[in-house]
Design an enzyme around this catalytic site. Structure first.
Site, PDB file in Angstrom:
ATOM      1  N   ASP A  52       4.152   9.905 -40.600  1.00  0.00           N
ATOM      2  CA  ASP A  52       4.064  11.329 -40.264  1.00  0.00           C
ATOM      3  C   ASP A  52       2.783  11.516 -39.453  1.00  0.00           C
ATOM      4  OD1 ASP A  52       3.837  14.009 -40.053  1.00  0.00           O
ATOM      5  OD2 ASP A  52       3.924  14.445 -42.203  1.00  0.00           O
ATOM      6  N   ASP A 478       8.498  -1.808  14.166  1.00  0.00           N
ATOM      7  CA  ASP A 478       7.210  -1.220  13.804  1.00  0.00           C
ATOM      8  C   ASP A 478       7.392   0.222  13.332  1.00  0.00           C
ATOM      9  OD1 ASP A 478       4.481  -1.075  13.474  1.00  0.00           O
ATOM     10  OD2 ASP A 478       4.009  -1.826  15.478  1.00  0.00           O
ATOM     11  N   CYS A 526       7.116  -4.302  10.263  1.00  0.00           N
ATOM     12  CA  CYS A 526       5.719  -4.035  10.607  1.00  0.00           C
ATOM     13  C   CYS A 526       5.494  -2.540  10.415  1.00  0.00           C
ATOM     14  CB  CYS A 526       5.478  -4.421  12.070  1.00  0.00           C
ATOM     15  SG  CYS A 526       3.788  -4.096  12.634  1.00  0.00           S
ATOM     16  N   ASP A 548      -2.662  -5.792  10.692  1.00  0.00           N
ATOM     17  CA  ASP A 548      -3.200  -5.814  12.057  1.00  0.00           C
ATOM     18  C   ASP A 548      -4.534  -6.536  12.080  1.00  0.00           C
ATOM     19  OD1 ASP A 548      -1.137  -4.591  13.309  1.00  0.00           O
ATOM     20  OD2 ASP A 548      -2.122  -2.664  13.627  1.00  0.00           O
TER      21      ASP A 548
END
Ligand code: GLA
Length: 726
Positions: A52, A478, A526, A548
């Site tokens: 409880d 891309d 990409c 990149d």
């Protein structure tokens, strides 16, 4: 294997080394009772403690039993507003204004083979022993029904989950949160690892100790993002690469996502994963069904390396598809960092000419070949060849490349439009923007509304036309900005909250067309580098431009973080020029080559500008990679060091499945006078077998326990060892 024990009402899903158990209790609540090392038998609900607890309320049918509370029971798919105050799995606005959902068991089905999800990527069962469990739960009051889908890919130790939501009621329902995964863990200390980062710093592992409260990461950028990869690990605090329990989950999705790790009031853990609820509102008419994306889960009791290797194998063999998925990819050269937008056909051919002489197999022409695309302010959307740069179109250029014995590949960014384009001038409403509000630009471009069929058809037609116009065997797909101004002409006001997800479904639809109609074409994903590097995209493109950032030292970190979930076969990695365009750093050509062999391997520079020595080095690297590709692509990957911690060197290795070949790569850190020379301890070899290295024979056990002494190297120099079993 799925076992249903009628006596205890437990369902246990077994993979080769793991078990996952749930139990339908006497009130029809679906409890989660176990996920871990494989078990022979047992009803693990005995571990649940019934007490409880103050302020943990009790369902009505519990009567006077105050020990029964949804707030303290481990749930397979958590309820909403009926007494579980931990994160919910599903939230909905019902016609009467209420939001309560109370899931109870209806039925279940065990099926051969693995389920699929209409219009969405998912793992498949080719070559495997696979089963599906469909677990149907219902909220009796509203008629809303969920089917929890479990895919068991036994040999891979992979369990997938997805959810189908069905409106079985008589009034419309607006779903505002539908998670793919809810996973409860018993009380205990835990850590969690997510992959954060930024543009050009993708997938930096963040490990934190879980404290009470909900810790959330995610993306509301419309893509999976550079900043938060849809992957998470929960692990024991002492789990490391080689030891300890860890649970990994990867969302097979390329849009907004949410990962919530909650430390509860009783030190349990709840892991939630799915589409991010931000501006998510899916209108479900009576009889309609909504499908969540899939989550793939792996458990290992042998540490993070084993966990990663299991994801790698599953993704490589049972998520990636198409002709190229397990084939050696062409060694490519890409002109982006060589020329940016300033090129013409002769320039591309001159790079290809030199490349062909050193063994490069494919010339990829990057951004700038179409429309008025002389910089990144114009041209996106106009997929007609810029004849000033490429007289006669793509075909004559492809022919000249082919005449050099090379394949030809092309960059595209189909999801975008520049305001300075014929497409935008003709159809300004095709870009996402809110009427009366000036749109937010990103890289000076806007996002096309892929929720609209006519926009998708325009893109498909242009892709078909381009790909049929010349001998093109590769495209780099891309996507160079995040979504903003999320509003579509094509959707009524009450459905605008569907846009983010419908956008992702639109991307998948176009990519699926390419997969079906151009099966021989290799797609490299990409998004400004690795901004959408996720299991969703890998279903359509077996490789992804990792970042990149091509700096060799930064790449050590990016490729390390990426390896927590994704296989080397998916990691686009190129040698680029020095000083590096992102960091200005000089690193030796040899080091750049060693780092790029951790992925698909290629070049991104003007080879005509290299010295003869460097060109010779390039020719050597290519010849070497043609010999070594298989162990890199299909072998097991071992992280030997953590590049986020300072070290004398950084190292990793690939070991073939048969353990007969291993490739060890080492990049030296900063040098200091009179240097300390720590040993390098190898992993993954067969301790009982001998290996040859440079004419010497060593025991596998010896190399792993005794190690290798590294030669003195210049700062940021590199060595690569190839071990062959004798
Ligand atoms: C993105 C990609 C780069 C390059 C440029 C072209 O930034 O990640 O590799 O293709 O776009 O605009």
């Amino acid at each position: 294997m799925i076992q249903f024990d009628k006596q205890t009402n437990t369902l246990t899903l077994h993979t080769a080394h793991t078990s996952y158990q749930m139990k339908v209790d006497e009130k029809g609540v679906l409890l989660h009772t176990y996920y871990g090392k494989r078990l022979r038998k047992g009803d693990l609900s005995r571990l649940i403690c019934h007490e409880d607890r103050g302020f943990s309320p009790n369902p009505y049918e519990a009567g006077t039993d105050r020990t029964y509370s949804l707030d303290t029971l481990p749930q397979e798919y958590s309820t909403c507003n009926v007494g579980d105050f931990r994160p919910t799995s599903l939230e909905a606005d019902f016609a009467d204004g209420s939001v309560a959902v109370d899931w109870r068991y209806v039925t279940h089905h065990i099926l051969h083979g693995k389920y699929t999800i209409p219009g969405q990527p998912s793992f498949y069962d080719e070559g495997l022993t696979a089963e599906t469990l469909e677990m149907v739960l219902k909220d009796a009051h509203t008629g809303l029904e969920v089917t929890l889908l479990y895919g068991i890919l036994e040999e891979l130790d992979l369990i997938t989950r997805a959810v189908r939501v069905h409106n079985g009621g008589e009034t419309p329902v607006a779903l505002t949160r539908v998670m793919s995964l809810c996973l409860d863990f018993p009380a205990g200390k835990r850590d969690y690892i997510t992959l954060g980062g930024a543009y050009a710093r993708e997938r930096e592992p963040v490990r934190a100790h879980l404290t009470q409260g909900t810790h959330s990461v995610g993306s509301v950028r419309g893509t999976s993002s550079h900043q938060s990869n849809p992957f998470v690990v929960v692990c024991d605090p002492d789990t490391n690469e080689d030891h300890g329990s860890c649970w990994g989950a990867a969302l097979v999705y390329s849009g907004n996502h949410l990962i919530e790790v909650t430390g509860t009031q009783f030190d349990e853990t709840r892991l939630i994963m799915g589409i991010h609820p931000f501006h998510f509102r899916w209108q479900l008419e009576p009889g309609d069904t909504f499908h969540t994306p899939e989550v793939a889960m792996v458990y290992s009791h042998q540490g993070l390396t084993d966990l990663s290797q299991k994801f790698h194998r599953g993704i490589r063999l049972n998520l990636c598809r198409g002709t190229w998925k397990d084939e050696r990819r062409p060694i490519l050269i890409n002109n982006w960092e060589a020329t940016y937008f300033q090129f013409d056909a002769d320039k591309i051919v001159s790079i290809a000419q030199t490349a062909s002489q050193v063994g490069v197999e494919m010339m990829v022409m990057d951004d700038g070949w179409f429309g008025k695309r002389n910089d990144d302010f114009a041209g996106l959307g106009d997929w007609n060849v810029n004849e000033h740069k490429l007289p006669g179109g793509l075909a004559p250029l492809a022919e000249r490349i082919n005449a050099l014995g090379m394949k030809f590949g092309l960059w595209v960014e189909p999801e975008m439009v520049n305001e300075d384009s014929d497409l935008y001038r003709a159809h300004p409403d095709w870009a996402l923007q809110i009427p009366g509000r000036k749109p937010t630009r990103g890289r000076s471009q806007l996002v096309l509304d892929l929720t609209r069929a006519e926009v998708r058809e325009y893109i498909k037609d242009n892709l078909r036309r381009t790909l049929n116009s010349a001998n093109i065997v590769y495209i780099k797909w891309d996507m160079n900005r995040s979504l903003t101004d999320v509003w579509s002409m094509g959707l009524p006001a009450q459905r605008q909250g569907e846009l983010y997800h419908r956008y992702v479904l639109g991307v998948y639809e176009i990519l699926e067309m390419l997969h079906q109609e151009f099966p021989h074409i290799l797609i490299e994903g990409c998004s400004g580098g690795g901004g959408r590097f996720d299991c969703g995209m890998l279903y359509y493109s077996p490789q992804f431009w990792c970042s990149d950032n091509t700096d060799a030292l930064d790449r050590l970190r990016i490729q390390y973080g990426t390896s927590f979930c994704y296989p080397c076969s998916a990691v686009g990695a190129h040698v680029s020029a020095v000083p590096n365009h992102q960091t200005g750093r000089e690193t030796p050509m040899h080091t750049r080559g060693v780092v790029a062999t951790g992925g698909t391997f290629g070049y991104e520079l003007d080879l005509n500008k290299l010295s003869q020595d460097d060109l010779d080095e390039v020719a050597g690297q290519i010849a070497q990679f043609k010999e070594d590709w298989e162990v890199v692509m299909r072998g097991d990957y071992y992280r030997l060091t953590n590049p986020f911690e300072p070290g004398y060197y950084q190292a990793w290795m690939h070991v073939s499945q048969e353990k007969d070949v291993a490739l060890v790569s080492v990049v030296m850190g900063e040098t200091h006078a009179n240097p300390i020379r720590p040993l390098l301890y190898l992993k993954g070899l067969n301790p009982q077998e001998d290996y040859e290295l440079d004419g010497q024979v060593y025991g596998g056990d010896e190399l792993m326990s005794g190690g290798l002494a590294l030669p003195v190297q210049k700062e940021h120099g590199a060595v690569q060892y190839k071990l062959t079993r004798v």
